[in-house]
Write a protein that holds these residues in place. Structure first.
Motif, PDB file in Angstrom:
ATOM      1  N   VAL A   9       0.842  -1.202   0.000  1.00  0.00           N
ATOM      2  CA  VAL A   9       0.000   0.000   0.000  1.00  0.00           C
ATOM      3  C   VAL A   9       0.876   1.250   0.000  1.00  0.00           C
ATOM      4  O   VAL A   9       0.632   2.214  -0.733  1.00  0.00           O
ATOM      5  N   TYR A  10       1.903   1.217   0.833  1.00  0.00           N
ATOM      6  CA  TYR A  10       2.794   2.370   0.976  1.00  0.00           C
ATOM      7  C   TYR A  10       3.486   2.689  -0.357  1.00  0.00           C
ATOM      8  O   TYR A  10       3.533   3.850  -0.783  1.00  0.00           O
ATOM      9  N   ALA A  11       4.012   1.677  -1.023  1.00  0.00           N
ATOM     10  CA  ALA A  11       4.703   1.895  -2.294  1.00  0.00           C
ATOM     11  C   ALA A  11       3.743   2.374  -3.379  1.00  0.00           C
ATOM     12  O   ALA A  11       4.091   3.262  -4.175  1.00  0.00           O
ATOM     13  N   ARG A  12       2.557   1.791  -3.421  1.00  0.00           N
ATOM     14  CA  ARG A  12       1.565   2.225  -4.411  1.00  0.00           C
ATOM     15  C   ARG A  12       1.198   3.690  -4.192  1.00  0.00           C
ATOM     16  O   ARG A  12       1.104   4.474  -5.150  1.00  0.00           O
ATOM     17  N   ALA A  13       0.994   4.066  -2.933  1.00  0.00           N
ATOM     18  CA  ALA A  13       0.637   5.449  -2.616  1.00  0.00           C
ATOM     19  C   ALA A  13       1.782   6.399  -2.953  1.00  0.00           C
ATOM     20  O   ALA A  13       1.576   7.480  -3.515  1.00  0.00           O
ATOM     21  N   TRP A  14       3.006   5.995  -2.617  1.00  0.00           N
ATOM     22  CA  TRP A  14       4.180   6.840  -2.872  1.00  0.00           C
ATOM     23  C   TRP A  14       4.300   7.149  -4.363  1.00  0.00           C
ATOM     24  O   TRP A  14       4.480   8.315  -4.754  1.00  0.00           O
ATOM     25  N   VAL A  15       4.194   6.127  -5.186  1.00  0.00           N
ATOM     26  CA  VAL A  15       4.325   6.320  -6.632  1.00  0.00           C
ATOM     27  C   VAL A  15       3.177   7.168  -7.166  1.00  0.00           C
ATOM     28  O   VAL A  15       3.384   8.043  -8.022  1.00  0.00           O
ATOM     29  N   GLN A  16       1.972   6.938  -6.664  1.00  0.00           N
ATOM     30  CA  GLN A  16       0.825   7.731  -7.125  1.00  0.00           C
ATOM     31  C   GLN A  16       1.030   9.212  -6.854  1.00  0.00           C
ATOM     32  O   GLN A  16       0.770  10.063  -7.716  1.00  0.00           O
ATOM     33  N   VAL A  17       1.490   9.537  -5.655  1.00  0.00           N
ATOM     34  CA  VAL A  17       1.700  10.939  -5.292  1.00  0.00           C
ATOM     35  C   VAL A  17       2.815  11.547  -6.150  1.00  0.00           C
ATOM     36  O   VAL A  17       2.675  12.659  -6.682  1.00  0.00           O
ATOM     37  N   LYS A  18       3.907  10.824  -6.307  1.00  0.00           N
ATOM     38  CA  LYS A  18       5.013  11.354  -7.106  1.00  0.00           C
ATOM     39  C   LYS A  18       4.602  11.555  -8.572  1.00  0.00           C
ATOM     40  O   LYS A  18       4.984  12.543  -9.208  1.00  0.00           O
ATOM     41  N   LYS A  19       3.831  10.637  -9.088  1.00  0.00           N
ATOM     42  CA  LYS A  19       3.367  10.765 -10.469  1.00  0.00           C
ATOM     43  C   LYS A  19       2.447  11.963 -10.624  1.00  0.00           C
ATOM     44  O   LYS A  19       2.582  12.753 -11.569  1.00  0.00           O
ATOM     45  N   HIS A  20       1.502  12.112  -9.697  1.00  0.00           N
ATOM     46  CA  HIS A  20       0.544  13.213  -9.810  1.00  0.00           C
ATOM     47  C   HIS A  20       1.251  14.567  -9.782  1.00  0.00           C
ATOM     48  O   HIS A  20       0.875  15.479 -10.532  1.00  0.00           O
ATOM     49  N   TYR A  21       2.243  14.692  -8.928  1.00  0.00           N
ATOM     50  CA  TYR A  21       2.927  15.986  -8.771  1.00  0.00           C
ATOM     51  C   TYR A  21       4.175  16.101  -9.647  1.00  0.00           C
ATOM     52  O   TYR A  21       4.925  17.068  -9.519  1.00  0.00           O
ATOM     53  N   ASP A  22       4.384  15.132 -10.532  1.00  0.00           N
ATOM     54  CA  ASP A  22       5.507  15.159 -11.467  1.00  0.00           C
ATOM     55  C   ASP A  22       6.834  15.312 -10.722  1.00  0.00           C
ATOM     56  O   ASP A  22       7.692  16.120 -11.105  1.00  0.00           O
ATOM     57  N   LEU A  23       7.009  14.525  -9.663  1.00  0.00           N
ATOM     58  CA  LEU A  23       8.233  14.534  -8.882  1.00  0.00           C
ATOM     59  C   LEU A  23       9.150  13.410  -9.369  1.00  0.00           C
ATOM     60  O   LEU A  23       8.694  12.363  -9.811  1.00  0.00           O
ATOM     61  N   SER A  24      10.436  13.625  -9.255  1.00  0.00           N
ATOM     62  CA  SER A  24      11.406  12.635  -9.698  1.00  0.00           C
ATOM     63  C   SER A  24      11.688  11.615  -8.601  1.00  0.00           C
ATOM     64  O   SER A  24      11.230  11.748  -7.455  1.00  0.00           O
ATOM     65  N   VAL A  25      12.437  10.593  -8.935  1.00  0.00           N
ATOM     66  CA  VAL A  25      12.943   9.610  -7.979  1.00  0.00           C
ATOM     67  C   VAL A  25      14.447   9.488  -8.187  1.00  0.00           C
ATOM     68  O   VAL A  25      14.948   9.755  -9.282  1.00  0.00           O
ATOM     69  N   ASP A  26      15.178   9.093  -7.138  1.00  0.00           N
ATOM     70  CA  ASP A  26      16.582   8.772  -7.353  1.00  0.00           C
ATOM     71  C   ASP A  26      16.698   7.274  -7.617  1.00  0.00           C
ATOM     72  O   ASP A  26      15.725   6.525  -7.468  1.00  0.00           O
ATOM     73  N   SER A  27      17.854   6.832  -8.006  1.00  0.00           N
ATOM     74  CA  SER A  27      17.992   5.447  -8.451  1.00  0.00           C
ATOM     75  C   SER A  27      17.747   4.441  -7.327  1.00  0.00           C
ATOM     76  O   SER A  27      17.119   3.392  -7.549  1.00  0.00           O
ATOM     77  N   ALA A  28      18.218   4.736  -6.106  1.00  0.00           N
ATOM     78  CA  ALA A  28      18.007   3.812  -4.990  1.00  0.00           C
ATOM     79  C   ALA A  28      16.532   3.743  -4.612  1.00  0.00           C
ATOM     80  O   ALA A  28      15.996   2.668  -4.315  1.00  0.00           O
ATOM     81  N   GLU A  29      15.880   4.878  -4.636  1.00  0.00           N
ATOM     82  CA  GLU A  29      14.446   4.945  -4.342  1.00  0.00           C
ATOM     83  C   GLU A  29      13.647   4.135  -5.361  1.00  0.00           C
ATOM     84  O   GLU A  29      12.759   3.351  -4.990  1.00  0.00           O
TER      85      GLU A  29
END
Length: 217
Positions: free
Chosen positions: A186-206
């Protein structure tokens, strides 16, 4: 041959249907409301797709200040964002005239603990404010940062045990996941959803950590 038994059976069925309808109607108006929780995140398959679309960049915290994200904004009826989430995520929550929670119980999905005092509960920004800054929010307007910090629509705000939230701090999923492993998906799904909606990047380890969790969902 007598037809009485069939008539009687039909009457019994009609009576049963009527009673069922009345019970359902009564439950609609008088039944206990279900405990609200984090808005349901996107499916794991969608999260995997979104994760593949996120920009991978090195994080930069230069200039970060928590005050640049106005939070716990007024939500009407004397309530701020924190108080709205306490009511949403709690059971039998009672508030005073200033909307402060004076009683209730709160279940923290991060660690499986239940609390009866609002002071034992923090409202977690699932994607931390500092992490958002690192990932692109440094270029936002103050209004955009306020919207992010008070987002009641997406799975971004959640009532959790205070010291668990403090142990998380501003860590991303490569550095921290909820103590309860059953909540990782649930946590990972939510994290990706929020980052996608706000057009935020991720680092490689994340990205690697999120991929590992989502592949196991």
């Amino acid at each position: 041959m007598s037809r009485t038994p069939r008539v009687y059976a039909r009457r019994k069925l009609s009576l049963l249907a009527a009673l069922t309808g009345l019970i359902s109607l009564a439950a609609l108006f008088h039944g206990p409301s279900a405990q609200a929780a984090l808005p349901e995140p996107i499916a794991a398959s969608t999260a995997r797709t979104y994760l593949s679309q996120l920009t991978v960049e090195t994080e930069d915290r230069t200039g970060y200040d928590r005050d640049l994200f106005p939070h716990w904004s007024n939500q009407g009826d004397n309530c701020n964002t924190r108080e709205v989430i306490l009511q949403r995520d709690g059971e039998n929550v009672e508030t005073d005239n200033s909307c402060a929670a004076v009683s209730g119980s709160w279940y923290s999905p991060y660690d499986g603990a239940t609390w009866s005092a609002a002071s034992d509960v923090d409202i977690d920004h699932l994607v931390p404010l500092a992490e958002a800054w690192d990932s692109g929010a440094g270029d936002w307007t103050t209004a955009q940062r306020e919207a992010f910090a008070n987002d009641l629509t997406r799975p971004q705000l959640l009532a959790v045990t205070d010291n668990v939230n403090q142990s998380k701090g501003d860590k991303d999923p490569a550095e921290w996941l909820p103590p309860s492993s059953s909540y990782h998906c649930v946590y990972a799904r939510a994290w990706v959803q929020v980052k996608k909606h706000y057009d935020l990047s991720v680092d490689s380890a994340e990205k690697s950590a999120l991929s590992g969790v989502l592949n196991g969902c």
